[in-house]
Design a protein around this motif. Structure first.
Motif, short mmCIF file in Angstrom:
data_model
loop_
_atom_site.label_atom_id
_atom_site.label_comp_id
_atom_site.label_asym_id
_atom_site.label_seq_id
_atom_site.Cartn_x
_atom_site.Cartn_y
_atom_site.Cartn_z
N ARG A 1 -55.52 -20.24 5.32
CA ARG A 1 -56.36 -20.95 6.03
C ARG A 1 -56.35 -20.33 7.56
NH1 ARG A 1 -53.28 -25.56 4.12
NH2 ARG A 1 -52.49 -25.88 6.20
N SER A 2 -55.48 -19.41 7.87
CA SER A 2 -55.40 -18.81 9.17
C SER A 2 -56.81 -18.02 9.39
CB SER A 2 -54.43 -17.78 9.26
OG SER A 2 -54.56 -16.98 10.45
N PRO A 3 -57.45 -18.00 10.41
CA PRO A 3 -58.63 -17.40 10.87
C PRO A 3 -58.63 -15.83 10.54
CG PRO A 3 -58.52 -18.87 12.33
CD PRO A 3 -57.13 -19.10 11.63
N LEU A 4 -57.30 -15.36 10.69
CA LEU A 4 -57.17 -13.81 10.68
C LEU A 4 -57.20 -13.46 9.22
CD1 LEU A 4 -55.95 -11.69 12.33
CD2 LEU A 4 -53.66 -11.89 11.64
N PHE A 5 -56.94 -14.44 8.15
CA PHE A 5 -57.18 -14.01 7.08
C PHE A 5 -57.81 -14.74 5.83
CE2 PHE A 5 -52.63 -12.71 7.94
CZ PHE A 5 -52.80 -11.19 8.12
N GLU A 6 -58.59 -15.79 6.27
CA GLU A 6 -59.39 -16.69 5.53
C GLU A 6 -60.36 -15.94 4.71
OE1 GLU A 6 -60.70 -19.84 7.70
OE2 GLU A 6 -62.12 -18.71 9.16
N LYS A 7 -60.85 -14.85 5.36
CA LYS A 7 -62.30 -14.46 4.57
C LYS A 7 -61.79 -13.34 3.66
CE LYS A 7 -65.19 -15.59 8.59
NZ LYS A 7 -66.00 -16.58 7.89
N THR B 1 -55.68 -9.22 -1.28
CA THR B 1 -55.73 -8.20 -0.11
C THR B 1 -54.69 -8.82 0.86
OG1 THR B 1 -57.95 -7.52 -0.22
CG2 THR B 1 -57.02 -7.26 1.92
N VAL B 2 -54.84 -10.19 1.09
CA VAL B 2 -53.91 -11.03 1.82
C VAL B 2 -52.14 -10.71 1.43
CG1 VAL B 2 -53.23 -13.06 3.13
CG2 VAL B 2 -55.42 -12.52 2.56
N TRP B 3 -52.19 -10.81 0.15
CA TRP B 3 -50.71 -10.66 -0.29
C TRP B 3 -50.34 -9.29 0.05
CZ3 TRP B 3 -47.02 -13.73 -0.79
CH2 TRP B 3 -45.62 -13.36 -1.66
N ALA B 4 -50.97 -8.28 -0.31
CA ALA B 4 -50.81 -7.06 0.05
C ALA B 4 -50.57 -6.66 1.46
CB ALA B 4 -51.80 -6.01 -0.42
N LEU B 5 -51.04 -7.27 2.43
CA LEU B 5 -50.67 -7.26 3.81
C LEU B 5 -49.38 -8.11 4.29
CD1 LEU B 5 -54.22 -7.51 5.55
CD2 LEU B 5 -52.67 -5.60 5.73
#
Length: 223
Positions: free
Chosen positions: A11-17, A22-26
């Motif tokens: 839900r963070s603006p940094l990752f929500e889009k 991709t987020v998990w890889a980061l």
């Protein structure tokens, strides 16, 4: 990473889009850190090797000037990220980050973020969008300081703690009143005066609790 932590990250603006994969890889193997109240996460003048995303607690950012502890720049809660731009640039920090409450953060390694941006344009766009959101929030805060009275700013702050659209509600203050006063750009005396004025609009206090007796009336006052 706990399931509730993952929800905050998503839900963070940094990752929500970005897509889940991709987020998990980061962030999936990024480290977590815990800080007790009053502990400094980062000092001015230090090289910024990592950004931070708050999973639990509250962090304040200070710059030199103002009171002996520094002038308040921002207050961040769960889902907020800070020092990401500095970590990407590898620049020195000019601010102090201090835990206001017991805090847990996801530490975002700057080198890994830079490598990800170089290979995936979607990540770069998402981070630019998050930076734009942060800039908009700062502009809104400056606009409020310039154009709104202290009671109205306090009313908007209290309403921001409540999810109610009508009826009554009770909310807990997220941190000490002195810090709330700094966040609103007023003195402690002015904050007390603003609280007394809000009593005329259906607001009362009980310790660290704020009672909103009529949410609709308070929203009307705050607009």
């Amino acid at each position: 990473m706990k399931a509730q932590d993952w929800e905050i990250v998503r839900r963070s603006p940094l990752f929500e889009k970005l897509p889940d994969s991709t987020v998990w890889a980061l962030v999936g193997t990024q480290s977590l850190a815990k800080y007790e109240k009053g502990v400094v996460l980062h000092h001015p003048g230090e090289a910024t090797k990592s950004g931070f995303l708050i999973l639990e607690g509250v962090v304040k950012l200070l710059c030199e000037g103002g009171s002996s502890s520094g002038a308040l720049l921002a207050i961040h809660g769960p889902g907020s990220a800070f020092f990401v731009g500095e970590a990407l640039a590898g620049s020195l920090s000019t601010t102090t980050a201090e835990a206001v409450t017991r805090t847990r953060v996801l530490v975002l390694d700057g080198e890994r973020l830079r490598a990800a941006l170089a290979t995936d344009p979607k990540i770069a766009r998402a981070m630019l969008a998050a930076a734009a959101v942060n800039l908009r929030q700062m502009i809104d805060q400056i606009e409020e300081l310039k154009t709104r009275t202290a009671p109205v700013r306090l009313a908007k702050f209290v309403l921001g703690l409540s999810g109610a659209l009508s009826g009554s509600d009770e909310v807990a203050l997220p941190y000490e009143k002195q810090l709330i006063a700094e966040r609103l750009g007023v003195t402690s005396v002015s904050l007390s005066r603003a609280l007394r004025e809000l009593a005329q609009h259906g607001v009362s206090t009980r310790g660290d609790k704020i009672l909103i007796h009529d949410v609709v009336a308070l929203r009307a006052f705050a607009t």
